[in-house]
Design an enzyme around this catalytic site. Sequence first.
Site, short mmCIF file in Angstrom:
data_model
loop_
_atom_site.label_atom_id
_atom_site.label_comp_id
_atom_site.label_asym_id
_atom_site.label_seq_id
_atom_site.Cartn_x
_atom_site.Cartn_y
_atom_site.Cartn_z
N HIS A 325 29.55 113.18 -23.05
CA HIS A 325 30.77 112.68 -22.40
C HIS A 325 31.71 113.83 -22.02
CE1 HIS A 325 33.33 113.38 -25.93
NE2 HIS A 325 32.39 112.81 -26.68
N CYS A 343 28.83 114.31 -30.84
CA CYS A 343 28.56 114.10 -29.42
C CYS A 343 28.26 115.42 -28.72
CB CYS A 343 29.75 113.42 -28.75
SG CYS A 343 30.03 111.72 -29.32
#
Length: 397
Positions: A325, A343
Amino acid sequence: MVVTLRTRTAGIVAVVAMTFLATACTIGDTGTSEPPTTSQSAPASIAVPADGAPINPTTPIVVTATGGILTAVTVTNPAEQNTLVAGNLTPDGTKWTSSQPLGYGSTYTVVADAVNPDGAPIEQTFTVTTLTPGTTAYANVVPAPEVVADTGIGVGQPMVFQFTAPVVNKAEVQQRLHVTTTPPQPGAWYWTDDQNAHYRAAGYWAPGTKIHIEADVYGVDLGDGAFGAENNSADYTVHDSWVAKADGASKMLTVFHNGVQENAMPMSLGTPDHPSHEGPHVISDKQQSIIMDSCTYGVCAGDPDYYREKVDLNLRISNDGEFVHSAPWSVGDQGSSNVSHGCVNLAPANAQWMFDHFGIGDVVEITNSGGPLLPVWDTYGDWEVPWDQWLAGNATG
């Protein structure tokens, strides 16, 4: 059971009378005369083996005639406005077999007519019932075909049947799951838990592969009183190969399109306290923006590591909160330090490029993160299971 038997005697009486007159007009015959005998065939008999205990709805109703032929068979379901059940009669007229599945917990009325060689008719009525399951379960396909109809799937996407109830009889059910690939690419089923059967090949799918999957589970005993609610099938097309390699040592994300390097960008993985899982990850969803809340995995308000914020350009790579992201807050660390909560952090422009090029089934391979392998159950840790173990199928749970 009602049996109606009709025979014809008028012809026999006439024959006897004519014989009597002929004998009376014979002159000089002093001997005795025996009238000729006329044989009559036994009535035809009709049988329906299922007339008794409940049967599985996939078991056909069979009507047979012995000593004659069937002239009519009607099977209806009184509970459904006497809906007719289709069937076929053999060329010799001795057997009728239903040609469509029956329903669960239903009662069917069978009316059959037959005649013997003399034309004497008989009609019988039977009752056939089907079993009533404790519950029924569906075999849903993942991803939903309509979600990827326009885009196709990536080379890492496993084929998945997700059952709505636990499956106890995995080995039996697995025999009813089928996959056809064009061109052929052999694969195998593996149960990641009691409700999810996954299918993959030894390596990623070849781009352009057409995949057809079927679950022929209607009427199948799943165990613990559950039966398959209906059959299901789906078709998929594999698009170009998109594989991104996230190296925790170099802090670089390198992208390959059909095996050729397409891009490279700095990134940041999880910190040593929150390391990213290692191994191939498969994108299962993409969202323009979501709210990420660490409390969903136990780090809640009051904890120094708690966070809750809107995050853009999200490609989900595991079910426990790992995404690729946009992370404008960590641009200064990308390419030099691993500072995320697991992440893959990218600069906004790089995240946009990834969001535009990657989708469901595409692969992100993470190495040198210091984390454990992605678990097989964690959507999708399928590629962490060694192929010889995968071939065993885990069908016994």
